[in-house]
Design a protein around this motif. Structure first.
Motif, PDB file in Angstrom:
ATOM      1  N   ILE A  29       0.830  -1.202   0.000  1.00 51.12           N
ATOM      2  CA  ILE A  29       0.000   0.000   0.000  1.00 51.12           C
ATOM      3  C   ILE A  29       0.867   1.255   0.000  1.00 51.12           C
ATOM      4  N   GLU A  30       0.287   2.324  -0.514  1.00 46.36           N
ATOM      5  CA  GLU A  30       0.937   3.629  -0.467  1.00 46.36           C
ATOM      6  C   GLU A  30      -0.019   4.589   0.238  1.00 46.36           C
ATOM      7  N   LEU A  31       0.387   5.031   1.424  1.00 42.82           N
ATOM      8  CA  LEU A  31      -0.467   5.938   2.202  1.00 42.82           C
ATOM      9  C   LEU A  31      -0.558   7.290   1.514  1.00 42.82           C
TER      10      LEU A  31
ATOM     11  N   ARG B 110      -1.418  12.684  25.182  1.00 37.02           N
ATOM     12  CA  ARG B 110      -0.798  12.046  24.007  1.00 37.02           C
ATOM     13  C   ARG B 110      -0.837  12.991  22.804  1.00 37.02           C
ATOM     14  N   THR B 111       0.252  12.957  22.042  1.00 37.15           N
ATOM     15  CA  THR B 111       0.308  13.631  20.753  1.00 37.15           C
ATOM     16  C   THR B 111       0.765  12.593  19.736  1.00 37.15           C
ATOM     17  N   ILE B 112      -0.107  12.287  18.765  1.00 38.23           N
ATOM     18  CA  ILE B 112       0.172  11.248  17.781  1.00 38.23           C
ATOM     19  C   ILE B 112       0.589  11.910  16.477  1.00 38.23           C
ATOM     20  N   TYR B 113       1.706  11.461  15.924  1.00 41.40           N
ATOM     21  CA  TYR B 113       2.240  12.060  14.697  1.00 41.40           C
ATOM     22  C   TYR B 113       1.923  11.187  13.489  1.00 41.40           C
ATOM     23  N   SER B 114       1.504  11.822  12.423  1.00 39.82           N
ATOM     24  CA  SER B 114       1.231  11.089  11.183  1.00 39.82           C
ATOM     25  C   SER B 114       2.533  10.594  10.580  1.00 39.82           C
ATOM     26  N   PRO B 115       2.551   9.341  10.103  1.00 36.17           N
ATOM     27  CA  PRO B 115       3.755   8.834   9.437  1.00 36.17           C
ATOM     28  C   PRO B 115       4.069   9.575   8.144  1.00 36.17           C
ATOM     29  N   LEU B 116       3.099  10.340   7.620  1.00 32.27           N
ATOM     30  CA  LEU B 116       3.328  11.092   6.402  1.00 32.27           C
ATOM     31  C   LEU B 116       4.098  12.397   6.671  1.00 32.27           C
ATOM     32  N   GLU B 117       4.208  12.766   7.946  1.00 30.96           N
ATOM     33  CA  GLU B 117       4.897  14.011   8.285  1.00 30.96           C
ATOM     34  C   GLU B 117       6.364  13.803   8.577  1.00 30.96           C
ATOM     35  N   GLU B 118       6.791  12.536   8.597  1.00 32.29           N
ATOM     36  CA  GLU B 118       8.187  12.261   8.979  1.00 32.29           C
ATOM     37  C   GLU B 118       9.149  12.679   7.881  1.00 32.29           C
TER      38      GLU B 118
END
Length: 135
Positions: free
Chosen positions: A7-9, A127-135
């Motif tokens: 998959i491609e997010l 909690r602060t959850i970070y999107s994997p697309l922002e890395e």
């Protein structure tokens, strides 16, 4: 076994965010499947990363579905929250991970990790959850 394989997010949304660690959680992801994925189930866990060991807390599983190659796919998965009973606050107040695993007929296809920073504010774990697309 990278996410690029199957998959491609393209989009990730996490609600709510910047909130108490144990609060309910909904994750929505949009992605393109590079191949047909039948009997697809998303599994969500939270990983507590303690100095000596890592512990996984089960959160939610999606109903079985199927994704078609080349199509725009969406997933939405909600959990009533992260059950951190049995953990001391200092075990939780660092970086953890929301671990989303796509299973096909019970076998792991892709894992999407979302870094979760946990801080203490007025005695409460936030909690602060970070999107994997922002890395």
């Amino acid at each position: 076994k990278m996410a690029e394989d199957a998959i491609e997010l393209t989009a990730v949304a996490v609600e709510p965010n910047d909130c108490p660690l144990g609060a309910p959680l909904t994750v929505k992801m949009t992605f393109k499947a590079s191949r047909d994925i039948a009997k697809a189930v998303w599994d969500m866990k939270y990983m507590v990363d303690m100095a000596s060991k890592r512990k996984l807390i089960a959160m939610s599983q999606s109903p079985e579905t199927k994704y078609s190659a080349g199509s725009e796919c969406t997933m939405e998965l909600s959990s009533s929250g992260i059950d951190t009973s049995g953990f001391k606050p200092h075990h939780l107040a660092n970086a953890g991970l929301i671990v989303l695993t796509l299973l096909e007929d019970g076998k792991e296809v892709v894992t999407v990790n979302m870094v979760t920073q946990v801080t203490t504010k007025d005695g409460e774990l936030i909690r602060t959850i970070y999107s994997p697309l922002e890395e």
